[in-house]
Design a protein around this motif. Structure first.
Motif, PDB file in Angstrom:
ATOM      1  N   ARG A   1       0.826  -1.211   0.000  1.00 30.26           N
ATOM      2  CA  ARG A   1       0.000   0.000   0.000  1.00 30.26           C
ATOM      3  C   ARG A   1       0.860   1.261   0.000  1.00 30.26           C
ATOM      4  O   ARG A   1       0.446   2.307  -0.463  1.00 30.26           O
ATOM      5  CB  ARG A   1      -0.935   0.008   1.203  1.00 30.26           C
ATOM      6  N   ALA A   2       2.074   1.144   0.517  1.00 28.76           N
ATOM      7  CA  ALA A   2       2.994   2.279   0.553  1.00 28.76           C
ATOM      8  C   ALA A   2       3.706   2.487  -0.789  1.00 28.76           C
ATOM      9  O   ALA A   2       4.442   3.450  -0.954  1.00 28.76           O
ATOM     10  CB  ALA A   2       4.028   2.064   1.653  1.00 28.76           C
ATOM     11  N   GLY A   3       3.487   1.578  -1.740  1.00 24.28           N
ATOM     12  CA  GLY A   3       4.072   1.736  -3.062  1.00 24.28           C
ATOM     13  C   GLY A   3       5.389   1.019  -3.286  1.00 24.28           C
ATOM     14  O   GLY A   3       5.979   1.117  -4.358  1.00 24.28           O
ATOM     15  N   GLN A   4       5.855   0.266  -2.292  1.00 23.69           N
ATOM     16  CA  GLN A   4       7.086  -0.499  -2.445  1.00 23.69           C
ATOM     17  C   GLN A   4       6.800  -1.788  -3.220  1.00 23.69           C
ATOM     18  O   GLN A   4       5.791  -2.436  -2.998  1.00 23.69           O
ATOM     19  CB  GLN A   4       7.678  -0.859  -1.072  1.00 23.69           C
TER      20      GLN A   4
ATOM     21  N   GLY B   1      11.535  -5.277 -13.994  1.00 25.58           N
ATOM     22  CA  GLY B   1      11.476  -3.876 -13.563  1.00 25.58           C
ATOM     23  C   GLY B   1      10.427  -3.120 -14.350  1.00 25.58           C
ATOM     24  O   GLY B   1      10.262  -3.339 -15.550  1.00 25.58           O
ATOM     25  N   ALA B   2       9.714  -2.247 -13.680  1.00 26.14           N
ATOM     26  CA  ALA B   2       8.574  -1.551 -14.277  1.00 26.14           C
ATOM     27  C   ALA B   2       8.939  -0.776 -15.544  1.00 26.14           C
ATOM     28  O   ALA B   2       8.270  -0.914 -16.578  1.00 26.14           O
ATOM     29  CB  ALA B   2       7.936  -0.615 -13.255  1.00 26.14           C
ATOM     30  N   GLU B   3       9.986   0.028 -15.502  1.00 25.40           N
ATOM     31  CA  GLU B   3      10.359   0.830 -16.677  1.00 25.40           C
ATOM     32  C   GLU B   3      10.863  -0.048 -17.820  1.00 25.40           C
ATOM     33  O   GLU B   3      10.538   0.177 -18.979  1.00 25.40           O
ATOM     34  CB  GLU B   3      11.403   1.870 -16.291  1.00 25.40           C
TER      35      GLU B   3
END
Length: 80
Positions: free
Chosen positions: A25-28, A50-52
């Motif tokens: 929930r904190a975005g980690q 990895g997202a990017e």
């Protein structure tokens, strides 16, 4: 294995798999996003994590791999 034929004459030449990952929930990131492309013509597998990197990979793999694939035809349309 070569391309997988479909009843209408087209062929499946590769598979793209994407895992979207999981965040707290904190975005980690608990689990990073990942993508894998498997070419059925040359049996090459490309993997990114990895997202990017996944975002860029998914946007470009349809043009970058066929340009270097030794088993890919140089003419015709290609469906995803």
């Amino acid at each position: 294995m070569s391309a997988y034929p479909l009843p209408d004459g087209r062929q499946v030449t590769g598979a793209l798999t994407v895992k979207f990952g999981q965040r707290t929930r904190a975005g980690q990131w608990v689990e990073q996003p990942a993508a894998k492309y498997e070419c059925l013509r040359c049996e090459t597998t490309h993997v990114v994590i990895g997202a990017e990197r996944v975002t860029a990979f998914v946007q470009t793999i349809r043009t970058t791999h066929p340009a270097t694939c030794p088993g890919h035809p140089t003419e015709g349309a290609h469906a995803a």
